[in-house]
Design an enzyme around this catalytic site. Sequence first.
Site, PDB file in Angstrom:
ATOM      1  N   SER A 147       0.829  -1.204   0.000  1.00 41.30           N
ATOM      2  CA  SER A 147       0.000   0.000   0.000  1.00 41.30           C
ATOM      3  C   SER A 147       0.868   1.260   0.000  1.00 41.30           C
ATOM      4  CB  SER A 147      -0.971  -0.053   1.188  1.00 41.30           C
ATOM      5  OG  SER A 147      -1.946   0.946   1.094  1.00 41.30           O
ATOM      6  N   HIS A 177      -8.790  -3.985  -1.143  1.00 48.23           N
ATOM      7  CA  HIS A 177      -7.470  -3.573  -0.670  1.00 48.23           C
ATOM      8  C   HIS A 177      -7.094  -4.333   0.609  1.00 48.23           C
ATOM      9  CE1 HIS A 177      -4.232  -0.523  -0.537  1.00 48.23           C
ATOM     10  NE2 HIS A 177      -4.362  -0.562   0.771  1.00 48.23           N
ATOM     11  N   ASP A 205      -9.715  -2.721  -5.772  1.00 39.73           N
ATOM     12  CA  ASP A 205      -8.810  -1.804  -5.068  1.00 39.73           C
ATOM     13  C   ASP A 205      -8.753  -0.501  -5.859  1.00 39.73           C
ATOM     14  OD1 ASP A 205      -6.400  -0.463  -4.137  1.00 39.73           O
ATOM     15  OD2 ASP A 205      -5.782  -2.384  -3.281  1.00 39.73           O
TER      16      ASP A 205
END
Length: 317
Positions: free
Chosen positions: A158, A285, A255
């Site tokens: 991320s 995500h 995502d």
Amino acid sequence: MKNLVHPELRDFFSALPESTISKDTVHAIREVTKKVSVGFSQGNEEAETIERYVPGRIGDPDVRVLIHRPKNQKDVLPGLYYIHGGGLVVGDADNMIAVCENYAVNMQCVVVNVDYRLAPEYPYPAGLEDCYAGLQWFVDNAADLKTNPEHIVVAGISAGGGLVAALTLLARDRKGPKIAAQFPIYPMIDDRVESPSNKEITDSRVWNSISNRNCWDMYLGALNENDEVPIYAAPARAIDYSNLPPTFTFIGDLDPFRDETITYVQKLRQHGVPVEFHLYPGCFHGHENLVPNATISKEANETYERALKRALHPSSN
């Protein structure tokens, strides 16, 4: 969005609370995440973890790092430099202790887990410069750490993945530490938040375009949404992706970073960078950490770990 979620993940998704990161909520969310171990995994008794403070960029404070390695390490091992996620505004190296201890033992490597400064208190380039300083220290002290300075892999998820992508660009352009491979997993790399997937994923039960926009605003600080945003802040703005290390990444198709990741992968390949990329259907995500026992999460984690082991130990492949 629920009907699009993978069947194995649907019950978990439905039970998630709504949450949006903003300047008003970031401090409360930090408190919640302090005691969270990513992937809900346990540490490894065969690993040791050591805390160090290493020199930051000139004029900046020292950088806290956690060193994870097998106990009673005797051999020179490859290095893994790990950068935690959290939207560039939450999270810390301690969240990753269990993950990094397991990497150290299961993959037989020395892990340096960097605790970089967070926005909005410390906007760009503070966090990235901390990451660069930590990587430089890792290479400079490789002999003491019994690791190979010519074989250090950089990984993160991320926001950590976005910092990985930024760090490899910065190391290339500064002619800094050599990076053997990069693993920017579902990386946060585009501040413009204009891709179709960013506009599509707005459900506040998972990472979404609203939180994404807010986090970019906190990270960029005085910088605004124009072409003056540096490529080291938002790697998707780069033009030249040549001479970057071999890359592995994956992402779920639910995502908000989906489309920018696909574009990033395409540009790397166009510039001759070897890339392995996986897209998982119906996955939001962080699904592989939030629902680690789902078959599709196990597939993502196992594929990632095999690739990471290959990158760390290429001679054994």
